[in-house]
Design an enzyme around this catalytic site. Structure first.
Site, mmCIF file in Angstrom:
data_model
loop_
_atom_site.group_PDB
_atom_site.id
_atom_site.type_symbol
_atom_site.label_atom_id
_atom_site.label_comp_id
_atom_site.label_asym_id
_atom_site.label_seq_id
_atom_site.Cartn_x
_atom_site.Cartn_y
_atom_site.Cartn_z
ATOM 1 N NE ARG A 4 -4.119 -2.089 1.507
ATOM 2 C CZ ARG A 4 -5.116 -2.551 2.225
ATOM 3 N NH1 ARG A 4 -5.228 -2.235 3.493
ATOM 4 N NH2 ARG A 4 -6.033 -3.325 1.670
ATOM 5 C CE1 TYR B 134 -2.607 0.631 -8.274
ATOM 6 C CE2 TYR B 134 -2.635 -1.001 -10.021
ATOM 7 C CZ TYR B 134 -2.039 0.075 -9.396
ATOM 8 O OH TYR B 134 -0.870 0.575 -9.891
ATOM 9 C CD GLU B 135 -2.072 -3.843 -2.615
ATOM 10 O OE1 GLU B 135 -1.844 -4.376 -3.713
ATOM 11 O OE2 GLU B 135 -2.145 -4.490 -1.551
ATOM 12 N N GLY B 136 -6.821 -2.160 -2.609
ATOM 13 C CA GLY B 136 -7.754 -1.698 -1.577
ATOM 14 C C GLY B 136 -8.227 -0.311 -1.903
#
Lengths: 596, 779
Positions: free
Chosen positions: A295, A439-441
């Site tokens: 993140r 993306y990535e949460g």
């Protein structure tokens, strides 16, 4: 045509002057981080970004990846560029030196990563994912696994991926269906479909090591029954190189709005041979230890796009002649003044600049804490650093990508009509940046993570790592004549953050929806105060440098001016954010779902 | 009704001596006699040995060590003369009729006319005990069955015989209730009375069903535990505690005594797996916690400890695993019915056990107990169940329960037939009514001097309330301040309500009591909130809250009406501080009081330090000069001393001469109210204290004391920091003996010390550790 110049001076400012990483050379991981070493790594990295990666950015965007019969081909020039990149040793920069990595601190790799991301975000994702997978193997694998995979991954000969998402299962991993059946020899057979797998298939490396989340037959439902597996594209041959082809194939690639040269794949596992990584049913936990790093990496992507957008907007504003300055012409000899004379253009440029420089300080401060959480010899100091990283990571990811997008957008605005013309090139930054917010949460999930998990954990213990230094700084700065005004501005916003934090803490226990309703605004408020704090510290650093005497007066004076801009023109947003947070969820939850 | 001013206990075994200790704790002189052991040098060896052992035992049988002096030890050969002036003689010798009757004859010839004799038997019917005894003896005789340990177990089963005089019954019931603080439940003269009759059956059913359904011991305990309102020891943990060797014995006794048609006799399988399991375990020495372990054992390897559970099937021990049963989860939201209806094995087990035990309990009225509430009270006060078995039937739905039994072709207890679909208990306006076996509802009469706050709250609205506390009208112009947060921790809402309570006279009330029905008066300030605020560096907020608490407690202290605290259980930290601001305290005997703030790296900051030091100064007959009370207060607070009883709190000056102690938990609020009313006439708020403290010279003395303790390794370096902050407060800061300090000055010193400490990481570490583990961190 766009341009990119690696912002080396600013990286050096943050690393050496603000964070003073050289002070930590007693810690083994920083032993090689002498100022000269770091500077030459940055310089080489900047050159690589400018000369090898940047020239392929636009062409890669135009061409995209190709898919045919399960084979993915990267855009023209990527393969050669990747060979150059990997042979120069850039992939395993922060890799564990016991397994062939260069062993540089995360903070240095983060600086290089930003420059690579600015120059060519698509390209950067391939190496970034390899390192994400490699770190996971390093942390959770056994000795044999580390020995098998890490050296090849650190050299970039082999790539790596993370396989989480399935067609029905994105954020909510408890729904995961991919199955792993144990075989008698201790390996597993994996069957299932994964989607949105970045770098799932490509032609840059001779092998790809997939890390796959799956459920072992008979495992509990929900997130408690998920395990993590290593699934190589080619099983390791007797010589340690790629051997037999594994039963994993790329079914197709997605057509995306941005980051087009990065292959986003559907991956099909048809009884593929897999090796358990870490413990059974503890796969999610293994993934979570990776999440902080991943993140941070995506946050830096947002920052990277903000940086290149700023550079091009500033250049354009200085050369584009149009109209006259409001208070009288600055270039009476020309047909018109450059648009940079206009306050509103300045507003945009200063916002972009204050974000990129402040965001860089935030990203590197976090990367430094990540290093300390792993390497500080003192256990308590490691825990404190870990607390800081876990708290600040969702803020870094969401704030840097939201602001990265906003900055790219402002950059396009500065370009006026030229901005939305493809040939100008700056609209690509907007399209690329938009993806990083998701993306990535998604950034909404980041905000929930912050208010729902990170703030309440251990009665707000992690807050101490942020709030206490800020509190102390404000108290000290109030005694300092040059900094008193900034301390006052920061103090006001910090007070708002404290109020909001108390409210979130209290509401979170009573009615999680109240906290959820304010989560996005709270994350932004949090980010503004932290970046405001870092700006105030940068102002202090610049003031001290000017006081000592320097031949870079312009650089430091610009720092002071930009700090002042952030604290007076950006930080006060905390006031409206606080009002919004404290109004609770009522206004947003008033309608019944059917009324939409 | 004759008063009991002196008692005697015959039999200095575990129960007898502990009963004597408890009588002594009630302030009643008691004689303790036992036989002269063969060849003993000391003819009083058994009684004296028992007293000595009890002074060392934990949990302590005495509420205060000094009570031991009220016990006169003796022996049955030389000292029966000591019985001559006893008003009550309690027999607690072995369960052997001949031995008991021999004791009775000895006592009968020595006792004075009209004195009361009771037996603590748990197994021998009263009819047998008095068989062949002279008529006057039988009329003075009854059974008083205590539960072990007598100080802590509230149930006392009282069984009069047909010839027992009513004065005897009234007198001993009153004594056991008011003076000994027991929940006296009238039982009929049937085997095992009420508690053990149901408890032994429950225990058999719960263990054998667990084996039959293949549950692990952890799973079984997780089901027949908290989900049913039963203590978390469940069944196997409980048997470990009481002793596995005891189980076959009590089963055999009950089988021998109960009629063959009783469900226990019909269902007990002498060849079954449970019988062989228990005998195997006893043979291997696995007799429970008093031995090397039982169904659970603690494996110690050096400093490492692992709690293990026995695999019932294989007899192997393995690490305890926390069971995950959906049925148990379901209970949390949806109650008992969801548990027994759940299809998983936990749910099936729960139904198998509860359906049998509840039906059994229902079948015991009226043969074992006159009223259904007697059954429920026995199980709640004797076995620690949160709800009695008949209350549980109501929770399941009385008609639903009967229908289920019918559907499974099982016998319906007549009581459930009589209920005919109606609940066993019902509420009519402010009254609670219970169903009689004849199907009639009868109303409970709450005694004016023994009630729970729930009785006052029924069908009423509070005077005012918030999420943390409420104010109730408890009659006669008295209001009651009730806390109702988790563990009654004090938070903002509590403080708001304290402030509100201090103005209750404006609503026409003339006195206030502070108390409730909960287990613990208050565990102190909600330090979780303080910790969160400290982590967020909200210093100004913390200081404001501190100050608000001080002001609220002062308002209570100087309110123009009397305030009486009515604590029970834990009254710690802020809970102790609020109590110390009352005009008087009427404490339950089992009140554990302490200013424990140093355990979390703080000092008492809501006036606790101020109250303790001013009280210690004001104490009559204290040693002269300012230092003795300073040292006293410093020691009590710095060591975070907690009293083991209300009586011990007097020694620590948490309680003083103005305060009273009530033995029976159900009488605490009534006694507090009476005390408050007694203060109304001519009430004047207390004068504001002023004291002279030694200042820096006294502080230097305390520093020497602490340094010495640290040097000897008895305290950590951070203990020194905390003690230093406390020393600043108790010595008065920058002052000297020539100056006098008022309350506000002392409160300012408390705030200063508190605020200095809460900024420190080690204090925050201590608070976090306390919240996470419930134990202090020694850092």
């Amino acid at each position: 045509m766009t341009a990119y110049h690696a912002p080396l001076r600013d990286h050096r400012f943050v690393l050496h002057e603000l964070l003073q990483v050289e002070r930590y050379r007693n810690i083994p991981a920083f032993a090689d981080a002498a100022r000269e070493t770091v500077d030459s790594v940055l310089e080489e990295g900047g050159r690589m970004a400018e000369e090898v990666l940047f020239p392929l950015n636009r062409s890669g965007d135009e061409e995209g990846c190709h898919f045919e019969d399960g084979v993915v081909t990267t855009p023209h020039g990527f393969k050669d560029a990747y060979r150059t990149y990997r042979e120069a040793g850039w992939v395993g920069l922060e890799g564990n030196p016991e397994h062939g990595g260069a062993g540089l601190p995360q903070i240095v790799a983060t600086s290089v990563g930003e420059m690579a991301g600015s120059a060519n975000l698509s390209f950067e994702t391939y190496a970034g994912l390899t390192m994400g997978a490699a770190h996971t193997i390093d942390t959770h694998g056994d000795d044999a696994q580390r020995e098998t995979y890490l050296p090849k991954m650190f050299t970039g000969e082999w790539g790596g991926t993370m396989n989480l998402t399935e067609p029905h299962c994105g954020t909510d991993l408890g729904l995961l269906r991919t199955r792993a059946e144990p075989r008698e020899d201790g390996t597993y057979r994996i069957t299932g479909t994964k989607i949105f797998i970045s770098a799932g298939e490509h032609d840059l490396t001779e092998n790809i090591i997939h890390l796959v989340l799956a459920r072992i037959s008979g495992a509990p439902t929900g997130t408690r029954g998920i395990s993590l597996f290593i699934v190589p594209k080619f099983l390791t041959g007797p010589d340690g190189g790629p051997g037999e082809r594994n039963a994993v194939t790329c079914g197709s690639i997605e057509q995306k709005m941005g980051i087009k040269a990065s292959a986003t794949c559907v991956m099909n596992y048809d009884g593929a041979t897999a090796y358990l990584l870490g413990e059974e049913n503890r796969g999610l936990r293994a993934m979570f230890t990776m999440m902080n790093r991943a993140r941070l990496g995506v946050g830096v992507q947002g920052l990277a796009l903000g940086e290149i957008a700023y550079q091009n907007a500033a250049a354009y504003a200085k050369e584009r002649l149009q109209g006259r300055a409001l208070s009288g012409s600055t270039s009476p000899g020309s047909a018109a003044d450059p648009i940079i004379v206009h306050p509103d253009v300045r507003r945009m440029l200063m916002t972009m600049r204050a974000f990129t420089e402040g965001g860089r300080a935030l990203a590197l401060w976090t990367a430094f804490a990540l290093d300390m959480s792993r390497h500080d010899p003192d256990e308590r100091a490691r825990r404190d650093a870990e607390d800081l990283v876990s708290l600040i990571t969702p803020v870094v990811k969401a704030y840097l990508t939201d602001m990265g997008f906003e900055t790219a957008n402002l950059g396009l605005q500065v370009h006026g009509g030229a901005g939305y013309i493809r040939e100008t090139g700056v609209e690509q930054f907007v399209r690329d940046a938009r993806i990083t917010q998701i993306y990535e949460g998604t950034n909404g999930v980041q905000a929930l993570d912050l208010v729902g998990r990170k703030i309440p954990a251990h009665y707000g213990r992690a807050l101490r790592q942020v709030f206490h230094p800020i509190d102390q700084f404000i108290a000290d700065a109030a005694e300092d004549e040059d900094l008193r005004d900034m301390a006052g501005l920061l103090g006001k916003s910090f007070g708002r953050l404290q109020l909001a934090t108390a409210w979130i803490g209290e509401q979170g226990l009573k009615d999680p929806e109240q906290a959820g309703g304010g989560s996005r605004d709270y994350l932004r408020l949090f980010a503004l105060v932290v970046v405001g704090y870092l700006w105030a510290r940068m102002a202090q650093t610049a003031r001290d440098a000017l006081g000592r005497g320097t031949d870079e007066r312009a650089f430091y004076e610009a720092k002071l001016a930009t700090a002042n801009f952030f604290l007076t023109r950006m930080l006060p947003d905390t006031s409206s954010l606080l009002s919004k947070i404290m109004s609770g969820k009522d206004a947003m939850m008033a309608l019944e779902a059917e009324q939409f | 009704m004759p008063d009991i001013g002196k008692a005697a206990v015959i039999g200095a075994g575990q129960m007898g001596s502990a009963i004597a200790a408890h009588v002594a704790s009630a302030g009643v002189p008691v004689v303790l006699l036992d036989i002269v052991p063969e060849g003993a040098d000391n003819r009083n060896e058994l009684a004296e040995g028992a007293i000595a052992a009890m002074l060392k035992a934990t949990p302590a049988p005495f509420m205060h060590r000094s009570s031991a002096r009220l016990i006169t030890p003796g022996n049955l050969e030389d000292d029966t003369g000591l019985l001559s002036d006893a008003d009550w003689i309690c027999e607690a010798v072995v369960e052997d009729l001949d031995v008991k009757q021999k004791v009775y004859r000895a006592a009968d010839s020595a006792r004075k006319a009209g004195s009361i004799v009771t037996s603590n038997t748990s197994t021998i019917p009263l009819s047998r005990l008095v068989e062949g005894m002279p008529e006057p003896f039988a009329s003075d005789f009854a059974i008083t069955h205590f539960f072990n340990p007598p100080r802590y177990m509230r149930l006392l089963e009282f069984v009069p015989g047909p010839n027992t005089r009513s004065e005897v019954s009234d007198s001993i019931r009153e004594f056991c209730d008011v003076r000994l603080g027991k929940e006296v439940v009238r039982a009929k003269d049937t085997p095992g009375f009420i508690g053990n009759r149901i408890g032994i059956y429950w225990s058999y059913v719960a263990m054998s069903e667990a084996i039959a359904l293949g549950l692990t011991v952890e799973e079984a305990d997780a089901v027949v535990g908290p989900p049913m309102g039963i203590p978390k020891t469940g069944i196997f943990g409980l048997v470990d505690l009481t002793g596995i060797d005891l189980a076959p014995k009590v089963n055999a006794t009950m089988l021998a005594m109960l009629p063959p048609e009783d469900a226990f006799c019909r269902e007990f399988d002498t060849e079954g797996p449970l019988v062989s399991l228990l005998s195997d375990m006893v043979a291997d020495g696995y007799i429970g916690r008093k031995g090397k372990g039982g169904f659970y054992r603690m494996l110690r390897d050096g400093t490492a400890r692992e709690l293990q559970a026995r695999d019932i099937e294989t007899g192997e021990y393995r690490a305890v695993s926390k069971p995950r049963l959906d049925s148990v989860e379901a209970t949390k939201d949806s109650g008992l019915r969801a548990l027994v209806e759940h299809p998983d094995k936990g749910g099936r087990y729960a139904w198998h056990v509860l359906s049998r035990v509840l039906a059994y309990a229902a079948s015991l009225v009226p043969d074992v107990a006159e009223a259904i509430s007697d059954i429920d009270r026995a199980m709640t006060s004797g076995y620690g169940w949160k709800f009695g078995p008949l209350e549980m039937i109501d929770q399941l739905g009385c008609d639903w329960f009967a229908d289920q039994l019918k559907a499974e072709g099982r016998e319906i207890p007549p009581l459930l037939d009589a209920a005919a679909g109606r609940p066993l208990y019902r509420q009519v306006k402010r009254d609670v009514q219970q169903l009689s076996p004849e199907g009639e509802y009868g109303t409970f009469e709450a005694s004016p001097d023994a009630w729970r706050l729930a009785d006052m709250k029924r069908n009423r609205e509070p005077i005012t309330r918030n999420g943390s506390a409420s104010l109730w009208d408890v009659g006669d112009g008295v209001a009651c301040l009730e806390f109702h947060t988790k563990m009654n921790a004090i938070d903002d809402g509590t403080i708001d309500m304290v402030r509100e309570a201090a103005t209750i006279h404006e609503r026409g009330y003339k006195a206030l009591i502070i108390g409730h029905d909960g287990d613990d008066f208050s565990v102190g300030a909600n330090v979780g909130i303080a910790l969160f605020a400290a982590n967020a560096a909200m210093w100004a907020l913390i200081e404001r809250k501190l100050s608000e608490g001080q002001q609220a407690f002062l308002a209570l202290k100087y309110a123009p009406f009397p305030v009486v605290g009515a604590p029970a259980g834990m009254a710690l930290g802020g809970g102790c501080e609020i109590m110390m601001h009352c005009d008087a305290v009427q404490a339950h005997a089992e009140t554990y009081i302490g200013l424990v703030e140093t355990g979390v790296g703080l000092v008492p900051g809501w006036g606790g330090t101020k109250e303790l030091i001013t009280r210690t100064f004001a104490r009559k007959g204290r040693p002269g000069g300012p230092m003795p009370p300073v040292l006293d207060t410093f020691e009590t607070i710095s060591l975070a001393k907690v009293s083991g009883s209300a009586r011990e709190a007097l020694d620590l000056h948490y309680l003083g001469p103005q305060d009273g102690i009530t033995m029976n938990r159900c009488r605490v609020l009534a006694d507090a109210k009476a005390r408050a009313l007694s203060l109304v006439e001519g009430y004047e708020p207390p004068p504001s204290p002023e004291i002279s403290l030694p200042g820096p010279s006294g502080r230097a003395t305390l520093t020497l004391v602490v340094d010495d303790v640290v040097r000897r390794g008895k305290a950590t370096a951070y203990d020194r920091v905390v003690a230093g902050a406390l020393a600043d407060v108790v010595t008065g800061g920058e002052t000297d003996v020539t100056r006098s300090l008022d309350e506000h000055r002392l409160l300012a010193l408390e705030r200063k010390a508190f605020m200095a400490l809460i900024r420190r990481t080690k204090t925050l570490d201590r608070i976090e550790h306390m919240l996470d583990t419930g134990k202090p961190l020694r850092n």
